[in-house]
Motif scaffolding. Structure first.
Motif, PDB file in Angstrom:
ATOM      1  N   ILE A  90       0.823  -1.214   0.000  1.00  0.00           N
ATOM      2  CA  ILE A  90       0.000   0.000   0.000  1.00  0.00           C
ATOM      3  C   ILE A  90       0.857   1.264   0.000  1.00  0.00           C
ATOM      4  CG2 ILE A  90      -2.010  -1.095   1.026  1.00  0.00           C
ATOM      5  CD1 ILE A  90      -1.172   0.102   3.712  1.00  0.00           C
ATOM      6  N   SER A  91       2.124   1.125   0.363  1.00  0.00           N
ATOM      7  CA  SER A  91       3.043   2.264   0.277  1.00  0.00           C
ATOM      8  C   SER A  91       4.470   1.746   0.260  1.00  0.00           C
ATOM      9  CB  SER A  91       2.833   3.241   1.436  1.00  0.00           C
ATOM     10  OG  SER A  91       3.044   2.612   2.672  1.00  0.00           O
ATOM     11  N   TRP A  92       5.367   2.552  -0.249  1.00  0.00           N
ATOM     12  CA  TRP A  92       6.765   2.161  -0.334  1.00  0.00           C
ATOM     13  C   TRP A  92       7.637   3.410  -0.351  1.00  0.00           C
ATOM     14  CZ3 TRP A  92       9.242   4.005  -4.661  1.00  0.00           C
ATOM     15  CH2 TRP A  92       8.439   4.369  -5.723  1.00  0.00           C
ATOM     16  N   VAL A  93       8.901   3.213  -0.056  1.00  0.00           N
ATOM     17  CA  VAL A  93       9.867   4.304  -0.089  1.00  0.00           C
ATOM     18  C   VAL A  93      11.185   3.748  -0.632  1.00  0.00           C
ATOM     19  CG1 VAL A  93      10.588   3.990   2.313  1.00  0.00           C
ATOM     20  CG2 VAL A  93      10.919   6.187   1.226  1.00  0.00           C
ATOM     21  N   ASP A  94      11.797   4.491  -1.531  1.00  0.00           N
ATOM     22  CA  ASP A  94      13.045   4.059  -2.162  1.00  0.00           C
ATOM     23  C   ASP A  94      14.202   4.904  -1.633  1.00  0.00           C
ATOM     24  OD1 ASP A  94      15.129   3.258  -3.732  1.00  0.00           O
ATOM     25  OD2 ASP A  94      14.168   3.718  -5.643  1.00  0.00           O
ATOM     26  N   TYR A  95      14.962   4.316  -0.711  1.00  0.00           N
ATOM     27  CA  TYR A  95      16.170   4.952  -0.177  1.00  0.00           C
ATOM     28  C   TYR A  95      17.381   4.092  -0.509  1.00  0.00           C
ATOM     29  CZ  TYR A  95      14.174   8.780   2.511  1.00  0.00           C
ATOM     30  OH  TYR A  95      13.567   9.945   2.884  1.00  0.00           O
ATOM     31  N   THR A  96      17.400   3.542  -1.735  1.00  0.00           N
ATOM     32  CA  THR A  96      18.489   2.655  -2.116  1.00  0.00           C
ATOM     33  C   THR A  96      19.833   3.372  -2.181  1.00  0.00           C
ATOM     34  OG1 THR A  96      17.856   2.935  -4.430  1.00  0.00           O
ATOM     35  CG2 THR A  96      17.097   0.944  -3.313  1.00  0.00           C
ATOM     36  N   ASN A  97      19.806   4.692  -2.299  1.00  0.00           N
ATOM     37  CA  ASN A  97      21.082   5.424  -2.297  1.00  0.00           C
ATOM     38  C   ASN A  97      21.745   5.414  -0.923  1.00  0.00           C
ATOM     39  OD1 ASN A  97      19.107   7.043  -1.199  1.00  0.00           O
ATOM     40  ND2 ASN A  97      19.982   8.944  -1.979  1.00  0.00           N
ATOM     41  N   LYS A  98      20.976   5.120   0.144  1.00  0.00           N
ATOM     42  CA  LYS A  98      21.554   5.114   1.479  1.00  0.00           C
ATOM     43  C   LYS A  98      21.264   3.831   2.268  1.00  0.00           C
ATOM     44  CE  LYS A  98      22.397   8.073   5.398  1.00  0.00           C
ATOM     45  NZ  LYS A  98      22.218   9.372   5.979  1.00  0.00           N
ATOM     46  N   TYR A  99      19.995   3.385   2.303  1.00  0.00           N
ATOM     47  CA  TYR A  99      19.599   2.252   3.144  1.00  0.00           C
ATOM     48  C   TYR A  99      19.118   1.037   2.356  1.00  0.00           C
ATOM     49  CZ  TYR A  99      19.471   5.885   6.704  1.00  0.00           C
ATOM     50  OH  TYR A  99      19.785   6.912   7.536  1.00  0.00           O
ATOM     51  N   GLY A 100      18.061   1.256   1.574  1.00  0.00           N
ATOM     52  CA  GLY A 100      17.429   0.163   0.854  1.00  0.00           C
ATOM     53  C   GLY A 100      16.022   0.548   0.444  1.00  0.00           C
ATOM     54  N   PHE A 101      15.216  -0.453   0.168  1.00  0.00           N
ATOM     55  CA  PHE A 101      13.858  -0.261  -0.311  1.00  0.00           C
ATOM     56  C   PHE A 101      12.881  -0.719   0.764  1.00  0.00           C
ATOM     57  CE2 PHE A 101      10.057  -1.658  -2.532  1.00  0.00           C
ATOM     58  CZ  PHE A 101       9.824  -0.583  -3.377  1.00  0.00           C
ATOM     59  N   GLY A 102      11.987   0.157   1.195  1.00  0.00           N
ATOM     60  CA  GLY A 102      11.024  -0.169   2.239  1.00  0.00           C
ATOM     61  C   GLY A 102       9.612  -0.230   1.695  1.00  0.00           C
ATOM     62  N   TYR A 103       8.773  -1.030   2.340  1.00  0.00           N
ATOM     63  CA  TYR A 103       7.395  -1.176   1.895  1.00  0.00           C
ATOM     64  C   TYR A 103       6.482  -1.482   3.080  1.00  0.00           C
ATOM     65  CZ  TYR A 103       8.630  -6.077   2.333  1.00  0.00           C
ATOM     66  OH  TYR A 103       9.073  -7.283   2.815  1.00  0.00           O
ATOM     67  N   GLN A 104       5.196  -1.211   2.900  1.00  0.00           N
ATOM     68  CA  GLN A 104       4.180  -1.606   3.861  1.00  0.00           C
ATOM     69  C   GLN A 104       3.118  -2.390   3.127  1.00  0.00           C
ATOM     70  OE1 GLN A 104       1.982   1.490   5.874  1.00  0.00           O
ATOM     71  NE2 GLN A 104       1.299   0.091   7.456  1.00  0.00           N
ATOM     72  N   LEU A 105       2.748  -3.559   3.677  1.00  0.00           N
ATOM     73  CA  LEU A 105       1.725  -4.406   3.072  1.00  0.00           C
ATOM     74  C   LEU A 105       0.347  -4.045   3.615  1.00  0.00           C
ATOM     75  CD1 LEU A 105       3.530  -7.866   3.160  1.00  0.00           C
ATOM     76  CD2 LEU A 105       3.413  -6.213   1.284  1.00  0.00           C
ATOM     77  N   SER A 106      -0.679  -4.541   2.940  1.00  0.00           N
ATOM     78  CA  SER A 106      -2.053  -4.224   3.308  1.00  0.00           C
ATOM     79  C   SER A 106      -2.439  -4.713   4.694  1.00  0.00           C
ATOM     80  CB  SER A 106      -3.021  -4.791   2.270  1.00  0.00           C
ATOM     81  OG  SER A 106      -2.822  -6.181   2.101  1.00  0.00           O
ATOM     82  N   ASP A 107      -1.711  -5.687   5.255  1.00  0.00           N
ATOM     83  CA  ASP A 107      -2.016  -6.153   6.612  1.00  0.00           C
ATOM     84  C   ASP A 107      -1.257  -5.367   7.680  1.00  0.00           C
ATOM     85  OD1 ASP A 107       0.564  -7.146   6.312  1.00  0.00           O
ATOM     86  OD2 ASP A 107       0.102  -9.078   7.224  1.00  0.00           O
ATOM     87  N   GLY A 108      -0.444  -4.382   7.290  1.00  0.00           N
ATOM     88  CA  GLY A 108       0.298  -3.558   8.241  1.00  0.00           C
ATOM     89  C   GLY A 108       1.749  -3.979   8.420  1.00  0.00           C
TER      90      GLY A 108
END
Length: 88
Positions: free
Chosen positions: A7-25
């Motif tokens: 349902i949402s994501w953030v791309d910080y691959t230049n520093k940390y990595g790739f983050g995401y949130q699934l529909s179940d939380g």
């Protein structure tokens, strides 16, 4: 059959990595070093996979965050906690 979508994501691959949130939380991150971590919807369980080939995670229960011992695991959890502020 359970179907989960991102349902949402953030791309910080230049520093940390790739983050995401699934529909179940559930919140997850694929770190730049190919390790990955997942935090349960209530934030009480953290699973850490050292690399992409690892199928069985190291599982930590967060009754008290001081239970997290290894440096890389604490760093991973801290990074996931930081990224979750941008995901949610």
């Amino acid at each position: 059959i359970y179907i989960y979508i991102s349902i949402s994501w953030v791309d910080y691959t230049n520093k940390y990595g790739f983050g995401y949130q699934l529909s179940d939380g559930t919140i997850g991150v694929v770190f730049n070093d190919n390790s990955r971590g997942v935090i349960s919807p209530r934030g009480t369980i953290y699973e850490y996979y050292a690399d992409l080939k690892e199928q069985i995670p190291r599982r930590f229960r967060f009754d008290d965050s001081d239970d997290v011992d290894p440096y890389h695991t604490r760093r991973g959890y801290t990074t996931m906690d930081y990224l979750s502020l941008y995901i949610c």
